[in-house]
Design a protein around this motif. Sequence first.
Motif, PDB file in Angstrom:
ATOM      1  N   GLN A 163      39.744  70.367  65.152  1.00  0.00           N
ATOM      2  CA  GLN A 163      38.626  71.412  65.605  1.00  0.00           C
ATOM      3  C   GLN A 163      38.300  73.123  65.232  1.00  0.00           C
ATOM      4  OE1 GLN A 163      39.510  72.167  69.534  1.00  0.00           O
ATOM      5  NE2 GLN A 163      38.981  69.773  70.584  1.00  0.00           N
ATOM      6  N   GLU A 166      35.043  73.056  63.190  1.00  0.00           N
ATOM      7  CA  GLU A 166      33.798  72.912  63.756  1.00  0.00           C
ATOM      8  C   GLU A 166      33.024  73.870  63.495  1.00  0.00           C
ATOM      9  OE1 GLU A 166      34.529  72.825  67.898  1.00  0.00           O
ATOM     10  OE2 GLU A 166      34.220  69.734  67.729  1.00  0.00           O
ATOM     11  N   ASN A 167      31.226  73.613  63.402  1.00  0.00           N
ATOM     12  CA  ASN A 167      30.637  74.899  62.857  1.00  0.00           C
ATOM     13  C   ASN A 167      31.012  75.716  61.900  1.00  0.00           C
ATOM     14  OD1 ASN A 167      28.948  74.404  64.857  1.00  0.00           O
ATOM     15  ND2 ASN A 167      31.030  75.674  66.670  1.00  0.00           N
ATOM     16  N   GLU A 182      29.332  69.604  62.204  1.00  0.00           N
ATOM     17  CA  GLU A 182      29.201  69.253  63.989  1.00  0.00           C
ATOM     18  C   GLU A 182      29.533  69.200  64.377  1.00  0.00           C
ATOM     19  OE1 GLU A 182      25.613  70.125  64.288  1.00  0.00           O
ATOM     20  OE2 GLU A 182      25.459  70.715  62.037  1.00  0.00           O
ATOM     21  N   ARG A 183      30.482  68.236  64.680  1.00  0.00           N
ATOM     22  CA  ARG A 183      31.145  68.580  65.586  1.00  0.00           C
ATOM     23  C   ARG A 183      32.747  66.952  64.678  1.00  0.00           C
ATOM     24  NH1 ARG A 183      30.934  63.115  67.696  1.00  0.00           N
ATOM     25  NH2 ARG A 183      29.154  61.858  67.094  1.00  0.00           N
ATOM     26  N   VAL A 184      33.500  67.629  65.431  1.00  0.00           N
ATOM     27  CA  VAL A 184      35.071  66.928  65.335  1.00  0.00           C
ATOM     28  C   VAL A 184      35.353  65.675  65.824  1.00  0.00           C
ATOM     29  CG1 VAL A 184      36.014  68.443  63.516  1.00  0.00           C
ATOM     30  CG2 VAL A 184      36.872  68.207  66.050  1.00  0.00           C
ATOM     31  N   LEU A 197      35.337  63.781  60.833  1.00  0.00           N
ATOM     32  CA  LEU A 197      34.695  64.845  60.357  1.00  0.00           C
ATOM     33  C   LEU A 197      33.163  64.512  60.840  1.00  0.00           C
ATOM     34  CD1 LEU A 197      36.574  67.461  58.452  1.00  0.00           C
ATOM     35  CD2 LEU A 197      36.370  67.382  60.879  1.00  0.00           C
ATOM     36  N   ASN A 216      37.194  80.362  59.088  1.00  0.00           N
ATOM     37  CA  ASN A 216      35.818  80.033  60.179  1.00  0.00           C
ATOM     38  C   ASN A 216      36.001  80.685  60.460  1.00  0.00           C
ATOM     39  OD1 ASN A 216      38.859  80.349  60.923  1.00  0.00           O
ATOM     40  ND2 ASN A 216      39.179  78.057  61.864  1.00  0.00           N
TER      41      ASN A 216
END
Length: 878
Positions: A163, A166-167, A182-184, A197, A216
């Motif tokens: 996580q 993400e982003n 975008e998301r995991v 991913l 991140n």
Amino acid sequence: MSANTLISNLISSQLPDFVRADHPNFVAFIEAYYEYLEQSNTTIQLGKTVERAKNMREYIDIDRTIDGFAQKFYDEFLALLPKDTAADKKLLLKNIKDFYRARGTEKSFRFLFRALFNKEPEFYYPKSDILIASSGTWFIERSLRVGTILVDAVSSNTLEGLQSFENTQITGSTSGATAIVERVIISYEEGSQIFELYLSNALGTFENGETITTTNVDDEDLSAVILSEQLSTISVTEGGNSYNIGDTVIIESNTGTGAAATVSAVSRGNVSAVFVNLGGAGFRTNDVVIFTGGGGTGAAANVGAVLSNNYYHANTYNINSDLILTYANTLMNIANYAFPAYANANANTVLSDAFTNFLFGPTGPIISIDITAAGNDYISLPTAEPVGNTRIKNLGIIGRFNINNGGLGYSVNDRLQFTNIPGGYGYGANAYVSSVAGNGMVQHITIAAIASGHLPGGVGYNPNYYPTINVASSGGTGANITVAALLGYGTPATSLTANTSTVGVLETITITSRGLNYASAPTINLTTTGSGTAQAVATVSTGVFVYPGRYLDDTGFPSGFNFLQDRDYYQNYSYVIKVRESIDNYRQFLKDILAPAGMKLFGQYMLDGEAPIDDATITFAESEIDLETLYVANAVSFNTANTFLYANTQPGNSNLSAQGTFSVWINLNTMPATNTAQTYIYFAGNTNSSPRFAVSVANNYITSNNFTNYVKIEGRDVTGNVVLDLRSNTATNLRPNVWMHILSSWNLTVGNSHLYITNVASQNAVTLTAASNVTHNVTFTGVGADHRGAGRFNGCMTELWYDDTYINLSNVTNRQKFISNDILPVSLGANGATPTGTVPIQYLRYANVAFANSASNPSNNLSIAGTITVCNTSPTST
């Protein structure tokens, strides 16, 4: 006006001394004059000039003004609103400027509905559900599978570590490719944990085995290794045959592991034949055969032939069809029990002569089945089951035996003995040995009735609790006989022949696990299932995996929740108000005040407890029509104590009429007592005379005709002779505590008449005197009682409609003007003019809190004796 500001108090100080000394009466006169001009009154016309002028600033303040001026403000600024709003008028007046400025917006509609009804409306715009071709959102998803996740150089192969990506924007250390995560997702394939991913805005080509890096928002340095060389697609090159959906596909490779796939689509065929191995019992030619399973649809068949030679059971059965329920509560000493087979049956009639029977047959076990429709899309063989006669199946008649072991030493006519097991309650079965071999082995059993009038095979047997059977014999032993089937039962063991040239041809293989490390395309082995001749080839992907494209929703699909645009409801300029209020109560206000130009209004009646939803399932009422399903018919409560309506006038304007139509909804609290005078729904007559026109309810009032709980419609001419007498029949007897609709019409000129009780034809006794007229030249009209206040109605009533015109009620469309197909009231219009286009003689309904009387002639308006209240039920709510 305070004392300090009164001019009258200042007069003395403003006059010269000599005037005050020499002319005190003049001073008093001037003071009195100003006192008069300063008088105040809450009635505008009684207030005086000076007082009004000095207090004008207060009077223009709605919080301090007098009632008379307040009403003028309402008349000026709230002229388009109804007088009896639910809102505080002063508060409404303070905010009306903002309301007018916002006209046409949803906020203005909400404001108006709160003010008028204290209810919150919801809005729906049909254009949001109009079908637009190719308007769906097409989406292609891309992902990277990764491993060896590091967070700040520390191993973190966990959900939390994944996580962290993400982003963020990741970069390939070798390829330099970039993408946004975008998301995991963590998933499992064949027991192995997968870190994935999902990407957007990918630029460049990521390489298998390279490291991706990013930082991140928490300023953590992240890295992971791309795991690719996954199985991407499997394409069928040769379909073979006899494959089934769900067959496992074998994937062979020297390098990769973990990939798996199954057969997901095969070709489909149809049903060409049904072969019967065991025909059951008690079927007839053309009995329906139902197909289930096999994945297809549309196959249909009938029983083609049965074995009707009495070999297994009788060819025909004489079945009684009478139901006890039909004759429930019938007195034992009446003259006629109304048995269909013997209409004059009575206490002296033999029951068997009165009963009704039907002949069931020819019947027997199924021999063959005829295919009437082959169906399509079957991927395997369906099962077939014949459907026996429901009445026969419910009787539970034994129709066939299995001779599992014929034993030895038995004789013809040895009797079978039946013993019920727990749960079984059948009786009357009777059978005997009708054929034996030379060694006494039982070869055939014949079913017989125990006595005349009984059914062969008995009754009441249950297919789940067959009785046990013993063969009573002086010398036989070892027989094992069981019940094989009851009449109408027995699922034949069937074998279906499908179109083998197309069924089971392999079409699609679905990958269920993509695996890893496939350096080259693996081999697809399809030799272990189906015909073993199908062939397929695989491809592998490196770097980013591209999923098959898909639509995110069903927008733009003909099968989705979208509708073709029309010129009425589904168009760009329509809107729906959803509120618990009939559109009749607010349509005109919206048109006068708020409705945006060019927009079309619809109304939806929202029921109690119904959540506001956009995809409403309730029919909408369009702004130009009354929709019957939205019409709420509140009812008036009459009681025998003091409630009825009356007028000392005749109904309508005409003195004589040969035609008429009458409609009313009633709910009786109790039925009239037997052999007592009728209770009146509607009465028109003269003082101390018989009715000239009346609609009533009675119970055996005319004892010679044995009418029970019936409706009577009576009309007399000017001399008092009965020229119209209609009565309902026993099939539609009135009942207490149930809403019922009375609808009748007559034409004495041509001799036509109709009477319906709750939309069921009910006319029985009829008197129609040709070339006669019912007189309306009377001095009294009453609802719920006669001219003396006698014969009082006890129950609820609504939608009373009476006119001197004839409507042909045999036409269902004409009946629907008064009662819907769902047995609900329909709107007859504000003044009752909807059924005929003109205002009727009398139309009575209870609307909100005001009792609406006839609109055709003000002199017909009825006065209330007692108290009119709303019933706690209505025909709309039943």
